[in-house]
Scaffold this motif. Sequence first.
Motif, short mmCIF file in Angstrom:
data_model
loop_
_atom_site.label_atom_id
_atom_site.label_comp_id
_atom_site.label_asym_id
_atom_site.label_seq_id
_atom_site.Cartn_x
_atom_site.Cartn_y
_atom_site.Cartn_z
N ILE A 1 -0.19 13.15 5.47
CA ILE A 1 -0.86 12.43 4.38
C ILE A 1 -1.47 13.45 3.44
CG2 ILE A 1 -2.73 10.84 3.84
CD1 ILE A 1 -2.24 9.55 6.60
N ILE B 1 1.10 5.54 0.38
CA ILE B 1 0.46 6.78 0.81
C ILE B 1 1.31 7.96 0.37
CG2 ILE B 1 -0.32 8.15 2.78
CD1 ILE B 1 -0.82 5.63 4.31
N ASN C 1 0.85 -1.18 0.00
CA ASN C 1 0.00 0.00 0.00
C ASN C 1 0.90 1.24 0.00
OD1 ASN C 1 -2.90 -1.24 0.92
ND2 ASN C 1 -1.21 -2.28 1.98
N LEU D 1 -4.30 1.49 -2.37
CA LEU D 1 -4.71 0.57 -1.31
C LEU D 1 -5.07 -0.79 -1.89
CD1 LEU D 1 -6.99 3.03 0.69
CD2 LEU D 1 -4.69 2.29 1.32
N MET E 1 -6.56 1.77 7.89
CA MET E 1 -5.21 1.55 7.36
C MET E 1 -4.27 1.06 8.46
SD MET E 1 -4.54 4.52 4.50
CE MET E 1 -4.48 5.86 5.68
N TYR F 1 -3.64 7.91 -2.24
CA TYR F 1 -3.42 6.58 -1.69
C TYR F 1 -3.46 5.54 -2.80
CZ TYR F 1 -5.60 9.10 2.31
OH TYR F 1 -5.94 10.02 3.27
#
Length: 291
Positions: A205, A159, A157, A211, A236, A209
Amino acid sequence: MNKPIRKAVFPVAGLGTRFLPATKAMPKEMLTVVDRPVIQHVVDEARAAGIEHFVFVTGRNKGVIEDHFDNQFELERTLLERGKKRELEALLHDLPGPGQTSFTRQQGPLGLGHAVWCARDIVGDEPFALLLPDMLHHAETPCLSEMIDAYANHGGNIIGVYEVPADQAHQYGIVDVADAGAKVSPIRAMVEKPAKGTAPSNLAISGRYILQPEIFDILAKQERGAGGEIQLTDAMITLATSQPFFATRFDGEIYDCGSKIGFLAANVAYALARDDLAPDFRIALNALLRQ
């Protein structure tokens, strides 16, 4: 081999109360930065990164967003009849292809995590991008393109993050990374709006994203967090116990178009980046600043 990132989710169900009365009858995502709606700028970023399917999580009074990403035959015919070829080509260029857009409803204001969960059946069992339309990322290389490159190299994942002043870190979702100076680094911890003086870093952040689909199962069971909403960050944090997360630092400029100052700054920055507008606009700005 990592599954490709084909789909992107855009949560556009928010009420936009900070921009009333402008948003009384018009979605905040349709406010224009120069001559393009905010949501169009974000979709442009996704298209430039190779996204093939655009999933919009909408709410009441958001039908104009769906209309914006559809053909408007009367307008197109009028432009054609008047010989406005350049304007017509620009309109058609911005349109996603047939079958490349999907729209689903978030019936209540239950938070970002709930909005993401509403897209579960459209996304299916594959990794996806999530782009918050309030946050415009301005740089020569689109932020999502950098993140997809990081995903290709690391999987897991991803970010998007950016540096914020340390004394303002309590206003953001913050990540702690293994190497704060690296472009891409493993994430060691995430915290949503830490108490003043407790933030593990100044990397916030950024609203971008990538994911894995397992986030949907977590969101389905996620209890309400801050503000009585289902928080994506909480989900998350749970997913991070079983899957790796990486931060990709964005070094361009970010404009929070959910705030009036950020929205006004974005209009100035995007206008100054336009060859057709910048020379005259600079003259107008300088005249205003001398007053």
